[in-house]
Design an enzyme around this catalytic site. Structure first.
Site, PDB file in Angstrom:
ATOM      1  CD  GLU A  21     -66.246   0.714  74.651  1.00 27.02           C
ATOM      2  OE1 GLU A  21     -65.302  -0.079  74.864  1.00 27.02           O
ATOM      3  OE2 GLU A  21     -67.427   0.331  74.483  1.00 27.02           O
ATOM      4  CG  LEU A  64     -78.145  23.849  70.606  1.00 26.93           C
ATOM      5  CD1 LEU A  64     -78.670  25.104  71.293  1.00 26.93           C
ATOM      6  CD2 LEU A  64     -77.847  24.149  69.139  1.00 26.93           C
ATOM      7  CG  HIS A 107     -67.972  -2.014  77.031  1.00 23.20           C
ATOM      8  ND1 HIS A 107     -68.501  -1.807  75.782  1.00 23.20           N
ATOM      9  CD2 HIS A 107     -68.758  -2.940  77.628  1.00 23.20           C
ATOM     10  CE1 HIS A 107     -69.561  -2.580  75.624  1.00 23.20           C
ATOM     11  NE2 HIS A 107     -69.736  -3.277  76.732  1.00 23.20           N
ATOM     12  N   GLY A 152     -68.462  -7.871  70.139  1.00 23.24           N
ATOM     13  CA  GLY A 152     -67.432  -8.067  69.110  1.00 23.24           C
ATOM     14  C   GLY A 152     -66.474  -9.180  69.497  1.00 23.24           C
ATOM     15  CG  MET A 153     -64.135 -11.144  73.441  1.00 23.74           C
ATOM     16  SD  MET A 153     -65.278 -12.220  74.361  1.00 23.74           S
ATOM     17  CE  MET A 153     -64.181 -12.955  75.543  1.00 23.74           C
ATOM     18  N   PRO A 163     -84.483  33.798  68.288  1.00 19.74           N
ATOM     19  CG  PRO A 163     -84.048  32.067  66.789  1.00 19.74           C
ATOM     20  CD  PRO A 163     -83.868  33.546  66.975  1.00 19.74           C
ATOM     21  CD  GLU A 179     -77.324 -11.215  73.092  1.00 18.85           C
ATOM     22  OE1 GLU A 179     -76.094 -11.320  73.219  1.00 18.85           O
ATOM     23  OE2 GLU A 179     -77.904 -10.123  73.025  1.00 18.85           O
ATOM     24  CE  LYS A 222     -78.789  20.550  77.886  1.00 17.86           C
ATOM     25  NZ  LYS A 222     -79.884  20.350  77.003  1.00 17.86           N
ATOM     26  CB  CYS A 252     -68.807  -6.013  74.681  1.00 20.38           C
ATOM     27  SG  CYS A 252     -69.755  -6.670  76.077  1.00 20.38           S
ATOM     28  CE1 TYR A 303     -79.703   4.040  64.120  1.00 24.54           C
ATOM     29  CE2 TYR A 303     -80.702   1.923  64.646  1.00 24.54           C
ATOM     30  CZ  TYR A 303     -79.848   2.689  63.871  1.00 24.54           C
ATOM     31  OH  TYR A 303     -79.121   2.108  62.863  1.00 24.54           O
TER      32      TYR A 303
HETATM   33  N1  GLN Z   1     -75.176  -8.924  74.010  1.00 25.30           N
HETATM   34  C1  GLN Z   1     -73.959  -9.335  74.632  1.00 25.30           C
HETATM   35  C2  GLN Z   1     -74.164  -9.727  76.089  1.00 25.30           C
HETATM   36  O1  GLN Z   1     -75.131  -9.298  76.703  1.00 25.30           O
HETATM   37  C3  GLN Z   1     -72.872  -8.282  74.507  1.00 25.30           C
HETATM   38  C4  GLN Z   1     -73.199  -6.989  75.170  1.00 25.30           C
HETATM   39  C5  GLN Z   1     -72.359  -5.827  74.712  1.00 25.30           C
HETATM   40  O2  GLN Z   1     -71.777  -5.848  73.640  1.00 25.30           O
HETATM   41  N2  GLN Z   1     -72.311  -4.781  75.495  1.00 25.30           N
HETATM   42  O3  GLN Z   1     -73.394 -10.433  76.653  1.00 25.30           O
END
Ligand code: GLN
Length: 536
Positions: A511, A17, A509, A384-385, A192, A406, A19, A382, A56
């Protein structure tokens, strides 16, 4: 103020909702009145922190400056108030139990039987008061995750009941519920809410203020009915209608006097209503912006909340560039060299999202190749880089098997490698490179310019793998520059291709630190480049 005041925010009827938005709005409004505030969240699940959770389950994992992996609501707290949160601002049932069990093993309880009441509830109470006592905040807003009636929340409610009894006038409860609209009957229903408040009362908690989430405007009669059935004043029944943006909520709450009612309930003089000037300016610019810039989010989690902070950061940057950012999720799992031109057609910029594990990584690499070779503004964050770096190694440096350790433990071109200190780690939770680290930026680089000519920045991290500095020179020689490094470890934090319009990857990050009143410079610069690319 002499004593810290406590505001508990609970939720009933349904989850999701908002919070977190109500808590953030309360924080924002009290802050605007000059009070020193903090907002914390108690999550009733048993994980020690959400770091090990799949997005998820609970959406994105937000990271604080001190390296705590936390619930995404902390992102809202920071974006609304601009105040940084820390490890103490998010506590789970798991952490409460862990603390209690550690104390038990140490023998701190002197032979007592350890029970939910009083030991678990005492530990919850201690944690509720921790920030207020340590930093002397005027207000500590405590959001309780989950919905009234969940088995898991019971110890938290018991702790609140006790605290309210002990604190008297210094604590109040704001309860958020939902008023459904039955289309067939053409009616809004308060039952409710009544049931939810009864459930709260049965746990010994009387709400002081009820906020009703609703998709339709509620009449005064309907609010009176709620007030009457739930033992609250009419002025303390507030409605939170759907708004065009979550950032409208504080203004809407202020118009209905939520903050003034809170102050009255806590016996604090109300004073003048603050103007919220810069905030309103943001909202005004947001509603005035009509032109659209289209950005693709290339990631693998097809869920709004999975990239919450990135979405919000792009939206903030859009507003301050006087554009509406239209975001489209592009699932990297289904991106191939054959379909990438079609899937990324029409976007003025592309964000390659963070993530973990193999799934969807090849698609991210395909996207990075497409945007590099078509000079579309690209922001890799991250993982993405890391994908930008791998793509460059495969297609420019000529290492067809280049990869991250990885994804491929045996590649000889491990351009992304496991960090030295990570090699012997066996515990997954809380052991990554987490939190804020310094980054030195190369003067004259695109990134330097984007940051407004700053040479030193601090940004938050959450990763186990890193750019392999063995390859730095080769990258530099072929046009991908390593323009940001950590001064202590020398780890590469930023790469860019200066010959392209805007092609930057950050290991950190950004963001996590964009707020409504202080959009992040990299997102600002990226959106600006997307707008320029649109107008080309
Ligand atoms: N999986 C990658 C790592 O552990 C990037 C992690 C992420 O995108 N936060 O380095």
């Amino acid at each position: 103020m002499a004593e810290t005041k406590y505001i508990f925010v609970t939720g009933g009827v349904a989850s999701s909702l908002g919070k977190g938005i109500i808590s953030s709005s309360i924080g924002k409004l009290l802050q605007a009145r000059g009070y020193n505030i903090t907002i914390q969240k108690f999550d009733p699940y048993i994980n020690i922190d959400p770091g090990t959770l799949n997005p998820y389950e609970h959406g994105e994992c937000y990271v604080t400056v001190d390296g705590q992996e936390t619930d995404l609501d902390l992102g809202h707290y920071e974006r609304f108030t601009g105040i940084q949160t820390t490890r103490s601002n998010n506590i789970t049932t798991g952490r409460i139990y862990q603390n209690v069990i550690e104390k038990e093993r140490r023998g701190d309880y002197l032979g007592k039987t350890i029970q939910v009441v009083p030991h678990i509830t005492d530990e919850i109470k201690r944690n509720v008061k921790l920030l207020g006592e340590k930093y002397g905040f005027d207000f500590v807003i405590t959001e309780i995750g989950g919905t009234i009636g969940d088995i898991e929340s019971a110890p938290f409610l018991e702790a609140i009941r006790q605290l309210r009894w002990e604190m008297g006038k210094n604590a109040i409860n704001v309860h958020l519920t939902y008023v459904p609209y039955l289309a067939a009957a053409g009616e809004l229903k308060t039952k409710p809410t009544q049931m939810s408040v009864k459930q709260l009362q049965s746990q010994g908690i009387q709400p002081d203020i009820i906020v009703l989430r609703t998709e339709h405007h509620l009449s005064d009669d309907l609010r009176k009915k709620v007030a009457h059935f739930c033992n609250v004043d009419l002025e303390a029944v507030i409605q939170s209608e759907d708004m065009p943006s979550i950032y409208e909520v504080p203004v809407n709450m202020q118009q209905q006097g939520l903050d003034a009612t809170i102050l009255r309930k806590l016996d604090i003089p109300v004073g003048e209503t603050p103007q919220l000037g810069p905030w309103r300016n943001f909202l005004e610019r947001r509603s005035k912006a009509k032109e659209i810039v289209e950005v693709a989010l290339v990631g693998k989690y097809d869920l709004q909340d999975a990239y919450k902070s990135i979405r919000e950061s792009l939206a903030h940057a859009g507003v301050y560039n006087d554009y509406k950012v239209k975001l489209t999720f592009v699932n990297s799992e289904y991106l191939t060299r054959e379909n990438v031109a079609e899937k990324l057609a029409g976007f003025h910029g592309v964000v390659i999202c963070p993530g973990f594990g193999q799934r969807g990584t090849e698609g991210k690499i395909v996207a990075a190749e497409y945007t590099r070779t078509h000079d579309i503004p690209t922001f890799g964050i991250c993982l993405g880089m890391q994908m930008i770096v791998i793509e460059f190694a495969r297609n420019v440096l000529g290492y067809a098997d280049a990869n991250s350790r990885e994804m491929d433990a045996t590649t000889s071109h491990n351009v992304i490698d496991i960090m030295e200190e990570q090699k012997n780690i066996t515990q997954m939770g809380g052991t990554m490179r987490l939190g804020s680290y310094e980054c030195q930026i190369r003067k004259g680089s695109r990134t330097y310019e984007a940051y407004g000519n700053q040479e030193v920045v601090h940004e938050r991290h959450r990763h186990r793998y890193e750019f392999n500095s063995h390859f730095t020179e080769e990258y530099e020689n072929h046009g991908m520059k390593c323009v940001g490094t950590n001064p202590e470890s020398n780890l590469v934090e930023i790469v860019e291709i200066p010959n392209l319009k805007w092609y930057i990857g950050t290991q950190f990050h950004p963001e996590y630190s964009s707020t409504v009143l202080k959009p992040h410079p990299l997102f600002m610069s990226f959106i600006k480049a997307c707008i320029e690319n649109k107008g080309k």
